[in-house]
Design a protein around this motif. Structure first.
Motif, PDB file in Angstrom:
ATOM      1  N   ALA A 287      -5.822   3.774   0.683  1.00  0.00           N
ATOM      2  CA  ALA A 287      -6.996   3.856  -0.196  1.00  0.00           C
ATOM      3  C   ALA A 287      -7.313   2.521  -0.856  1.00  0.00           C
ATOM      4  CB  ALA A 287      -6.770   4.932  -1.258  1.00  0.00           C
ATOM      5  N   PHE A 288      -6.318   1.659  -0.997  1.00  0.00           N
ATOM      6  CA  PHE A 288      -6.525   0.374  -1.679  1.00  0.00           C
ATOM      7  C   PHE A 288      -7.029  -0.721  -0.729  1.00  0.00           C
ATOM      8  CE2 PHE A 288      -4.777  -3.554  -3.827  1.00  0.00           C
ATOM      9  CZ  PHE A 288      -5.659  -3.523  -4.900  1.00  0.00           C
ATOM     10  N   ALA A 289      -7.048  -0.432   0.562  1.00  0.00           N
ATOM     11  CA  ALA A 289      -7.390  -1.456   1.568  1.00  0.00           C
ATOM     12  C   ALA A 289      -8.710  -2.187   1.295  1.00  0.00           C
ATOM     13  CB  ALA A 289      -7.397  -0.844   2.961  1.00  0.00           C
ATOM     14  N   PRO A 290      -9.823  -1.497   0.923  1.00  0.00           N
ATOM     15  CA  PRO A 290     -11.086  -2.214   0.711  1.00  0.00           C
ATOM     16  C   PRO A 290     -11.039  -3.232  -0.433  1.00  0.00           C
ATOM     17  CG  PRO A 290     -11.470   0.143   0.965  1.00  0.00           C
ATOM     18  CD  PRO A 290      -9.998  -0.044   0.810  1.00  0.00           C
ATOM     19  N   ARG A 291     -10.084  -3.082  -1.347  1.00  0.00           N
ATOM     20  CA  ARG A 291      -9.972  -3.993  -2.499  1.00  0.00           C
ATOM     21  C   ARG A 291      -8.809  -4.973  -2.340  1.00  0.00           C
ATOM     22  NH1 ARG A 291      -9.790  -0.173  -7.697  1.00  0.00           N
ATOM     23  NH2 ARG A 291     -10.476  -2.085  -8.740  1.00  0.00           N
ATOM     24  N   ASN A 292      -8.116  -4.880  -1.215  1.00  0.00           N
ATOM     25  CA  ASN A 292      -6.866  -5.609  -1.022  1.00  0.00           C
ATOM     26  C   ASN A 292      -7.091  -6.852  -0.151  1.00  0.00           C
ATOM     27  OD1 ASN A 292      -4.243  -6.439  -0.591  1.00  0.00           O
ATOM     28  ND2 ASN A 292      -3.660  -4.658   0.639  1.00  0.00           N
ATOM     29  N   GLU A 293      -6.952  -8.027  -0.754  1.00  0.00           N
ATOM     30  CA  GLU A 293      -7.137  -9.267   0.011  1.00  0.00           C
ATOM     31  C   GLU A 293      -6.046  -9.470   1.061  1.00  0.00           C
ATOM     32  OE1 GLU A 293      -6.114 -13.012  -2.135  1.00  0.00           O
ATOM     33  OE2 GLU A 293      -5.902 -11.674  -3.881  1.00  0.00           O
ATOM     34  N   PHE A 294      -4.935  -8.718   0.937  1.00  0.00           N
ATOM     35  CA  PHE A 294      -3.819  -8.844   1.894  1.00  0.00           C
ATOM     36  C   PHE A 294      -3.826  -7.712   2.923  1.00  0.00           C
ATOM     37  CE2 PHE A 294      -2.501 -10.404  -2.311  1.00  0.00           C
ATOM     38  CZ  PHE A 294      -2.261 -11.738  -2.017  1.00  0.00           C
ATOM     39  N   ALA A 295      -4.907  -6.939   2.986  1.00  0.00           N
ATOM     40  CA  ALA A 295      -4.955  -5.764   3.869  1.00  0.00           C
ATOM     41  C   ALA A 295      -4.794  -6.162   5.336  1.00  0.00           C
ATOM     42  CB  ALA A 295      -6.268  -5.017   3.664  1.00  0.00           C
ATOM     43  N   LEU A 296      -4.041  -5.340   6.060  1.00  0.00           N
ATOM     44  CA  LEU A 296      -3.857  -5.508   7.504  1.00  0.00           C
ATOM     45  C   LEU A 296      -4.785  -4.526   8.225  1.00  0.00           C
ATOM     46  CD1 LEU A 296       0.045  -5.472   7.439  1.00  0.00           C
ATOM     47  CD2 LEU A 296      -1.444  -7.481   7.367  1.00  0.00           C
ATOM     48  N   LYS A 297      -4.939  -4.717   9.515  1.00  0.00           N
ATOM     49  CA  LYS A 297      -5.807  -3.827  10.290  1.00  0.00           C
ATOM     50  C   LYS A 297      -5.339  -2.384  10.199  1.00  0.00           C
ATOM     51  CE  LYS A 297      -7.763  -2.955  14.837  1.00  0.00           C
ATOM     52  NZ  LYS A 297      -7.652  -3.160  16.283  1.00  0.00           N
ATOM     53  N   ILE A 298      -4.000  -2.172  10.216  1.00  0.00           N
ATOM     54  CA  ILE A 298      -3.451  -0.817  10.185  1.00  0.00           C
ATOM     55  C   ILE A 298      -3.764  -0.111   8.861  1.00  0.00           C
ATOM     56  CG2 ILE A 298      -1.174  -1.485   9.285  1.00  0.00           C
ATOM     57  CD1 ILE A 298       0.033   0.611  11.186  1.00  0.00           C
ATOM     58  N   ASP A 299      -4.022  -0.889   7.788  1.00  0.00           N
ATOM     59  CA  ASP A 299      -4.343  -0.296   6.485  1.00  0.00           C
ATOM     60  C   ASP A 299      -5.611   0.553   6.537  1.00  0.00           C
ATOM     61  OD1 ASP A 299      -2.325  -1.029   4.574  1.00  0.00           O
ATOM     62  OD2 ASP A 299      -2.944  -3.094   4.847  1.00  0.00           O
ATOM     63  N   THR A 300      -6.529   0.210   7.421  1.00  0.00           N
ATOM     64  CA  THR A 300      -7.778   0.968   7.522  1.00  0.00           C
ATOM     65  C   THR A 300      -7.648   2.160   8.463  1.00  0.00           C
ATOM     66  OG1 THR A 300      -8.589  -0.422   9.328  1.00  0.00           O
ATOM     67  CG2 THR A 300      -9.118  -1.125   7.083  1.00  0.00           C
ATOM     68  N   GLU A 301      -6.514   2.254   9.142  1.00  0.00           N
ATOM     69  CA  GLU A 301      -6.347   3.289  10.165  1.00  0.00           C
ATOM     70  C   GLU A 301      -5.317   4.350   9.810  1.00  0.00           C
ATOM     71  OE1 GLU A 301      -5.180   0.873  13.412  1.00  0.00           O
ATOM     72  OE2 GLU A 301      -7.190   0.084  13.814  1.00  0.00           O
ATOM     73  N   LYS A 302      -4.299   3.952   9.059  1.00  0.00           N
ATOM     74  CA  LYS A 302      -3.178   4.868   8.839  1.00  0.00           C
ATOM     75  C   LYS A 302      -2.582   4.642   7.447  1.00  0.00           C
ATOM     76  CE  LYS A 302       1.048   6.386  11.205  1.00  0.00           C
ATOM     77  NZ  LYS A 302       2.008   6.091  12.292  1.00  0.00           N
ATOM     78  N   GLN A 303      -2.303   5.763   6.754  1.00  0.00           N
ATOM     79  CA  GLN A 303      -1.692   5.649   5.425  1.00  0.00           C
ATOM     80  C   GLN A 303      -0.251   5.166   5.557  1.00  0.00           C
ATOM     81  OE1 GLN A 303      -2.041   9.152   3.009  1.00  0.00           O
ATOM     82  NE2 GLN A 303      -4.222   9.404   3.426  1.00  0.00           N
ATOM     83  N   PRO A 304       0.151   4.206   4.737  1.00  0.00           N
ATOM     84  CA  PRO A 304       1.534   3.699   4.836  1.00  0.00           C
ATOM     85  C   PRO A 304       2.532   4.696   4.267  1.00  0.00           C
ATOM     86  CG  PRO A 304       0.378   2.653   3.013  1.00  0.00           C
ATOM     87  CD  PRO A 304      -0.635   3.496   3.719  1.00  0.00           C
ATOM     88  N   PRO A 305       3.709   4.803   4.858  1.00  0.00           N
ATOM     89  CA  PRO A 305       4.777   5.617   4.261  1.00  0.00           C
ATOM     90  C   PRO A 305       5.452   4.804   3.152  1.00  0.00           C
ATOM     91  CG  PRO A 305       5.583   4.569   6.244  1.00  0.00           C
ATOM     92  CD  PRO A 305       4.141   4.152   6.106  1.00  0.00           C
ATOM     93  N   PHE A 306       6.391   5.439   2.466  1.00  0.00           N
ATOM     94  CA  PHE A 306       7.176   4.692   1.482  1.00  0.00           C
ATOM     95  C   PHE A 306       8.250   3.885   2.212  1.00  0.00           C
ATOM     96  CE2 PHE A 306       5.621   7.514  -1.915  1.00  0.00           C
ATOM     97  CZ  PHE A 306       5.386   6.554  -2.896  1.00  0.00           C
ATOM     98  N   PHE A 307       8.341   2.607   1.859  1.00  0.00           N
ATOM     99  CA  PHE A 307       9.411   1.748   2.354  1.00  0.00           C
ATOM    100  C   PHE A 307      10.405   1.521   1.224  1.00  0.00           C
ATOM    101  CE2 PHE A 307       5.874   0.777   5.154  1.00  0.00           C
ATOM    102  CZ  PHE A 307       6.480   0.713   6.408  1.00  0.00           C
ATOM    103  N   LYS A 308      11.683   1.546   1.560  1.00  0.00           N
ATOM    104  CA  LYS A 308      12.738   1.390   0.560  1.00  0.00           C
ATOM    105  C   LYS A 308      12.960  -0.089   0.262  1.00  0.00           C
ATOM    106  CE  LYS A 308      17.598   2.552  -0.299  1.00  0.00           C
ATOM    107  NZ  LYS A 308      18.793   3.242   0.232  1.00  0.00           N
TER     108      LYS A 308
END
Length: 347
Positions: A287-308
């Protein structure tokens, strides 16, 4: 540590004329005994909706818990009816609201308003309930409690009214206390006093606290752990030191970078571009991808899981994926990371 509350995969929608607003989308967190968990994020991120669902205070006419559990002492609060919740509200789980003037009955003396939940939930006589109320007024720092007991809310200042609201919330020794932006309606000086009171109460009473705020400066003073919310989801959770000095999610970077400090000038104070997502039509990816200057292509396609990140620190950002490119966070975040003790020690 004992878990006082478990929220599991909570999904809440509001049914409006425009359509279904998916306000909460898969929120999960635990609250441990004796800790203060702060939930932070911009207005509209889902903080208050999440905690009001714990108290079952959402309007039944247009809200719906579509999925998930809210576990407290073996009961799923999401499945309880209003009559069952009345035995828990105020007794086991209490709430401090934003504006003390709307929380208090202007036609009732404050003493009676404190005594009322004590008589309802505890097996005490009227005289014992009054003594308990006077003790609470002393506990929250109201001078001359005997005289103040018989006064009306309009005879108190804003800060004193909020102290009365806190006394009412503590009347039955709740196991969980929810503070919904309790300092927002107060001026800066009184805010500091109420925050100091909350810290002091945490030491004196054995209560777990959920503290909702959009002010990260407040969090640093009161919280043990912090959950960062955006677009109806938790995007990062960790100890207060981990969130402040080793943040991982670009949204958390933005929130911390936009905090004013003595070193920052007005010219270089950061502001997160854009606006929060429209949850009538939640985005497919992050959801933050449109405002995120560090967004990757996958950010617009798939929600990220939690990384430890550590045993206590998790963040939902594709930047933590092993194959993600390394990015350089804003200067303000680099400065914070250099201050983080664990990083200094190479942990």
């Amino acid at each position: 540590m004992d878990k006082m509350l478990e929220v599991k995969d909570l999904n809440i929608s509001f049914h409006t004329f425009a359509g279904e607003v998916q306000a909460i989308r898969g929120v999960s967190f635990d609250l441990y005994k004796g800790e203060t968990l702060a939930i932070v994020g911009e207005s509209g991120s889902g903080k208050s909706v999440t905690t009001k669902s714990i108290m079952k205070l959402l309007p039944e006419s247009n809200s719906e818990i579509k999925k998930g559990q809210i576990l407290f002492e073996g009961k799923d609060l999401a499945k309880l009816n209003d009559r069952q919740m009345q035995k828990i509200r105020g007794k086991d789980i209490s709430m401090i609201f934003q504006d003390p003037m709307t929380s208090l009955n202007p036609t009732m003396k404050v003493g009676k308003q404190i005594v009322e939940p004590i008589l309802k939930h505890q097996n005490l006589s009227k005289s014992a309930a009054k003594e308990r109320a006077l003790d609470l007024l002393r506990l929250v720092g109201i001078p001359q409690p005997e005289a103040r007991f018989n006064q009306f809310p309009h005879q108190f200042s804003g800060g004193m009214r909020q102290r009365v609201v806190i006394a009412i919330a503590l009347a039955c020794n709740p196991k969980v206390l929810i503070a919904d932006e309790p300092t927002t309606a107060l001026d800066v000086t009184i805010q500091a006093q109420i925050l100091e009171l909350m810290k002091d109460l945490q030491k004196k009473i054995d209560t777990s606290i959920i503290f909702i705020t959009h002010d990260l400066g407040v969090v640093a003073n009161v919280a043990d752990r912090v959950a960062v919310m955006y677009g109806g989801k938790i995007v990062e959770i960790g100890t207060v030191d981990e969130i402040f000095y080793n943040p991982q999610h670009p949204y958390t970077w933005g929130l911390l970078s936009s905090m004013p400090s003595l070193e920052a000038s007005e010219a270089n104070l950061y502001a997160i571009p854009g606006t929060p997502p429209n949850l009538l039509h939640p985005p497919k990816g992050d959801a933050f991808a449109p405002r995120n200057e560090f967004a990757l292509k996958i950010d617009t396609e798939k929600q990220p899981p939690f990384f430890k990140v550590s045993d206590t620190h998790y963040a939902a950002t594709w930047l933590l994926h092993p194959d993600a490119p390394k990015v350089v966070p804003p200067e303000a975040i680099q400065v914070r990371r250099r201050q983080f003790p664990a990083l200094k020690e190479g942990k």
